[in-house]
Design a protein around this motif. Structure first.
Motif, PDB file in Angstrom:
ATOM      1  N   HIS A   1       0.673  11.602   1.300  1.00 11.15           N
ATOM      2  CA  HIS A   1      -0.312  10.870   0.501  1.00 11.15           C
ATOM      3  C   HIS A   1      -0.218   9.368   0.763  1.00 11.15           C
ATOM      4  CE1 HIS A   1      -2.890   9.899  -2.942  1.00 11.15           C
ATOM      5  NE2 HIS A   1      -2.014   8.936  -3.215  1.00 11.15           N
ATOM      6  N   ALA A   2       1.007   8.848   0.751  1.00 11.69           N
ATOM      7  CA  ALA A   2       1.188   7.402   0.931  1.00 11.69           C
ATOM      8  C   ALA A   2       0.771   6.963   2.333  1.00 11.69           C
ATOM      9  CB  ALA A   2       2.643   7.025   0.655  1.00 11.69           C
ATOM     10  N   LEU A   3       1.107   7.753   3.352  1.00 13.94           N
ATOM     11  CA  LEU A   3       0.751   7.377   4.719  1.00 13.94           C
ATOM     12  C   LEU A   3      -0.752   7.493   4.953  1.00 13.94           C
ATOM     13  CD1 LEU A   3       3.743   8.928   6.683  1.00 13.94           C
ATOM     14  CD2 LEU A   3       3.295   6.512   6.243  1.00 13.94           C
ATOM     15  N   ALA A   4      -1.407   8.419   4.281  1.00 17.14           N
ATOM     16  CA  ALA A   4      -2.863   8.492   4.371  1.00 17.14           C
ATOM     17  C   ALA A   4      -3.494   7.237   3.786  1.00 17.14           C
ATOM     18  CB  ALA A   4      -3.377   9.742   3.648  1.00 17.14           C
ATOM     19  N   LYS A   5      -2.919   6.746   2.720  1.00 17.70           N
ATOM     20  CA  LYS A   5      -3.425   5.522   2.094  1.00 17.70           C
ATOM     21  C   LYS A   5      -3.208   4.324   3.015  1.00 17.70           C
ATOM     22  CE  LYS A   5      -3.625   3.688  -2.583  1.00 17.70           C
ATOM     23  NZ  LYS A   5      -4.961   4.261  -2.838  1.00 17.70           N
TER      24      LYS A   5
ATOM     25  N   THR B   1       0.831  -1.202   0.000  1.00 13.58           N
ATOM     26  CA  THR B   1       0.000   0.000   0.000  1.00 13.58           C
ATOM     27  C   THR B   1       0.864   1.250   0.000  1.00 13.58           C
ATOM     28  OG1 THR B   1      -1.711  -1.205   1.210  1.00 13.58           O
ATOM     29  CG2 THR B   1      -1.856   1.197   1.217  1.00 13.58           C
ATOM     30  N   LEU B   2       1.956   1.226   0.761  1.00  9.84           N
ATOM     31  CA  LEU B   2       2.878   2.362   0.816  1.00  9.84           C
ATOM     32  C   LEU B   2       3.442   2.661  -0.569  1.00  9.84           C
ATOM     33  CD1 LEU B   2       4.301   4.275   2.917  1.00  9.84           C
ATOM     34  CD2 LEU B   2       6.157   2.588   2.936  1.00  9.84           C
ATOM     35  N   GLU B   3       3.920   1.636  -1.257  1.00  5.30           N
ATOM     36  CA  GLU B   3       4.464   1.831  -2.605  1.00  5.30           C
ATOM     37  C   GLU B   3       3.385   2.317  -3.569  1.00  5.30           C
ATOM     38  OE1 GLU B   3       7.309  -0.829  -4.493  1.00  5.30           O
ATOM     39  OE2 GLU B   3       7.358  -2.001  -2.649  1.00  5.30           O
ATOM     40  N   GLN B   4       2.193   1.754  -3.444  1.00  2.26           N
ATOM     41  CA  GLN B   4       1.101   2.185  -4.310  1.00  2.26           C
ATOM     42  C   GLN B   4       0.831   3.669  -4.139  1.00  2.26           C
ATOM     43  OE1 GLN B   4      -2.657   0.345  -3.436  1.00  2.26           O
ATOM     44  NE2 GLN B   4      -3.633   1.069  -5.306  1.00  2.26           N
ATOM     45  N   GLY B   5       0.825   4.130  -2.877  1.00  5.69           N
ATOM     46  CA  GLY B   5       0.602   5.552  -2.618  1.00  5.69           C
ATOM     47  C   GLY B   5       1.700   6.427  -3.177  1.00  5.69           C
ATOM     48  N   MET B   6       2.945   5.978  -3.052  1.00  8.09           N
ATOM     49  CA  MET B   6       4.061   6.740  -3.600  1.00  8.09           C
ATOM     50  C   MET B   6       3.961   6.835  -5.117  1.00  8.09           C
ATOM     51  SD  MET B   6       7.263   5.367  -1.329  1.00  8.09           S
ATOM     52  CE  MET B   6       7.456   5.818   0.406  1.00  8.09           C
ATOM     53  N   ARG B   7       3.644   5.715  -5.748  1.00  7.36           N
ATOM     54  CA  ARG B   7       3.521   5.726  -7.211  1.00  7.36           C
ATOM     55  C   ARG B   7       2.370   6.636  -7.654  1.00  7.36           C
ATOM     56  NH1 ARG B   7       5.670   0.253  -7.029  1.00  7.36           N
ATOM     57  NH2 ARG B   7       7.392   0.140  -8.537  1.00  7.36           N
ATOM     58  N   GLU B   8       1.240   6.529  -6.965  1.00  6.32           N
ATOM     59  CA  GLU B   8       0.098   7.392  -7.313  1.00  6.32           C
ATOM     60  C   GLU B   8       0.500   8.861  -7.292  1.00  6.32           C
ATOM     61  OE1 GLU B   8      -3.755   4.859  -5.582  1.00  6.32           O
ATOM     62  OE2 GLU B   8      -2.989   6.620  -4.525  1.00  6.32           O
ATOM     63  N   TYR B   9       1.187   9.244  -6.230  1.00  2.00           N
ATOM     64  CA  TYR B   9       1.585  10.646  -6.097  1.00  2.00           C
ATOM     65  C   TYR B   9       2.559  11.031  -7.203  1.00  2.00           C
ATOM     66  CZ  TYR B   9       3.073  15.029  -3.977  1.00  2.00           C
ATOM     67  OH  TYR B   9       3.344  16.359  -3.751  1.00  2.00           O
ATOM     68  N   ALA B  10       3.532  10.169  -7.472  1.00  2.00           N
ATOM     69  CA  ALA B  10       4.525  10.480  -8.501  1.00  2.00           C
ATOM     70  C   ALA B  10       3.881  10.575  -9.885  1.00  2.00           C
ATOM     71  CB  ALA B  10       5.628   9.418  -8.497  1.00  2.00           C
TER      72      ALA B  10
ATOM     73  N   VAL C   1      11.385  12.096 -13.063  1.00  2.00           N
ATOM     74  CA  VAL C   1      11.523  10.645 -13.095  1.00  2.00           C
ATOM     75  C   VAL C   1      11.506  10.099 -11.668  1.00  2.00           C
ATOM     76  CG1 VAL C   1      12.869  10.702 -15.216  1.00  2.00           C
ATOM     77  CG2 VAL C   1      14.054  10.655 -13.028  1.00  2.00           C
ATOM     78  N   PHE C   2      11.083   8.833 -11.553  1.00  2.00           N
ATOM     79  CA  PHE C   2      11.241   8.144 -10.276  1.00  2.00           C
ATOM     80  C   PHE C   2      11.476   6.672 -10.546  1.00  2.00           C
ATOM     81  CE2 PHE C   2       6.889   6.895 -10.961  1.00  2.00           C
ATOM     82  CZ  PHE C   2       6.682   5.760 -10.189  1.00  2.00           C
ATOM     83  N   GLU C   3      12.050   6.017  -9.556  1.00  2.00           N
ATOM     84  CA  GLU C   3      12.327   4.585  -9.656  1.00  2.00           C
ATOM     85  C   GLU C   3      12.209   3.966  -8.268  1.00  2.00           C
ATOM     86  OE1 GLU C   3      15.688   1.369 -11.196  1.00  2.00           O
ATOM     87  OE2 GLU C   3      16.155   3.512 -11.249  1.00  2.00           O
TER      88      GLU C   3
END
Length: 440
Positions: free
Chosen positions: A253-257, A142-151, A206-208
């Motif tokens: 954003h990620a922590l809210a998710k 979920t944390l990664e999903q939130g980070m990707r969504e934001y990026a 960019v992000f990775e």
């Protein structure tokens, strides 16, 4: 009526009362009494009791249940029945068939008394046996999903950069060397140079999220030789503050998710309340941090140019007491402790436009505005004693018009470690790699 071969997760059984279903999972416990046989079956969603009344000689279910061992993988088809005296949700499954898919040897090599290092030797069992360990990776997802969504929403392109390099990256220290068709190659200790190459290639942001390798002989609770890095690079920035603003927004954003999906489970299994941070995060310059810490007795000789773990915890505690915030950006690090490619303020060659982000006293991120001017980069590399030939491909990115840019590198395991209140990054990593561990 559900076809009996369709698998139903344990957490969904209440919706199938009175129906015949199939569950698949591992045998958690067995109670084989004189008239009744009980088996608790666990899948990735929960546990349920399977209840069978012995039928005597010739009863195939009785024989199968007698032969079971703890942690055997089974498929059970039966009727979902309500029984208020059953502690596991007031439900049980009365079996029609039990199939042993994978019998577990006995005894198991680990149990609840096993120490952490031996548990790492049998990590697949360790994770299977402990619901909090499995929860950690659901939270990570979920944390990664939130980070990707934001990026993605911020216009970033996701990149996958090489992990094999022909020359040692960055300073050349702390890299793994390996044979490569008769010559040497190195495992990338950061995608830093490739992120900057993407900016020079005209990809604005960019992000990775990918593997990072550090040949650092450290045995602390916060270090690993292979870990997952979250890296971001932003082009055409007006200053390093834009990078910090991006990170605090992404983390919030990620922590809210995570809070929305897992807050209750995290509190139940880890005793930790997930707090969604307010933005902006507090900011403290390195000079201010040193001044605050030395008033409290840290580094009385004034010899430390960088924060050690004690200093990180100290300044985080100070900021928490002053602001109530769990996060703090420490900014303006001395050039002596930062890489050659960090930009320096005009007229202050001793400082850099850089930052670390601390969460509850642990460094989770390093970031900076990068130097994008070729001549300045060459000069700063020389000051660090670095020759330009190994840096040729990197430096070429800045010879033909590269915009101002900056970025950050975050350790995913450290974020998860702090989020869940874990004692060690080993617990936040599925299969840990350190100086003394290359298996399983």
């Amino acid at each position: 009526m559900i076809h009996p071969t369709i698998r139903v997760p344990v957490s969904g059984l209440r919706g199938h009362l009175g129906r015949t279903v199939t569950i698949c999972g591992w045998v958690r416990t067995l109670r084989l009494q004189g008239r009744m046989q009980f088996a608790v079956i666990r899948d990735h969603t929960g546990m349920v009791q399977v209840t069978h009344r012995r039928g005597g000689p010739g009863d195939p279910l009785e024989a199968v249940l007698e032969s079971l061992t703890a942690e055997s993988a089974v498929r059970v088809t039966g009727t979902v029945t309500g029984n208020p005296i059953v502690k596991l949700g007031g439900l049980e499954v009365v079996p029609e068939s039990i199939e042993v898919l994978g019998r577990a040897e006995t005894p198991l090599p680990i149990d609840e008394r096993t120490g952490p290092e031996q548990r790492l030797d049998w990590r697949f069992l360790d994770v299977r046996l402990r619901p909090e360990a499995r929860l950690a990776y659901a939270v990570q997802t979920t944390l990664e999903q939130g980070m990707r969504e934001y990026a993605y929403a911020a216009g970033c392109v996701e990149m996958h950069t090489p992990k094999l390099m022909g020359t040692a990256s960055e300073s050349g220290a702390e890299v793994f060397r390996l044979g490569y068709f008769g010559r040497s190659a190195y495992l990338a200790q950061s995608p830093q140079f490739y992120k900057q190459m993407a900016i020079a290639a005209g990809i604005d942001r960019v992000f990775e999220i990918g593997p990072v390798f550090r040949a650092e002989p450290s045995f602390t609770s916060r270090h690993a030789t292979e870990f997952t890095g979250v890296d971001v690079e932003l082009g055409w920035i007006g200053g390093v503050a834009e990078v910090m603003a991006f990170e605090e927004g992404m983390l919030a954003h990620a922590l809210a998710k995570v809070a929305a999906a897992h807050a209750g489970a995290i509190e139940e299994h880890f005793g930790v309340e997930v707090t969604v941070p307010e933005t902006p995060f507090p900011r403290v310059t390195m000079a201010e941090a040193r001044e605050v810490l030395r008033r409290g007795g840290w580094d009385p000789a004034g010899a430390k140019a960088d924060l050690d773990p004690e200093g990180e915890r100290g300044i985080a505690a100070h900021v928490r007491a002053e602001t109530g915030h769990e996060f703090v950006f420490v900014t303006d690090y001395p050039a002596s402790v930062r890489p050659f490619y960090h930009m320096r303020p005009e007229g202050r060659p001793d400082l850099t436009f850089s930052f670390d982000l601390l969460w509850k006293g642990l460094e989770i991120t390093t970031g900076a505005q990068r130097e994008h001017r070729y001549d300045v980069l060459v000069r700063q590399a020389a000051e660090k004693g670095m020759g330009t030939e190994p840096l040729r491909d990197y430096l070429n990115c800045f010879r033909y018009g590269c915009p101002p840019h900056g970025g950050l590198g975050m350790g995913l395991g450290r974020v998860l470690m702090v989020l869940l209140g874990l004692d060690s990054i080993r617990e936040a990593t599925f299969l840990f790699r350190g100086p003394n561990r290359l298996s399983p």
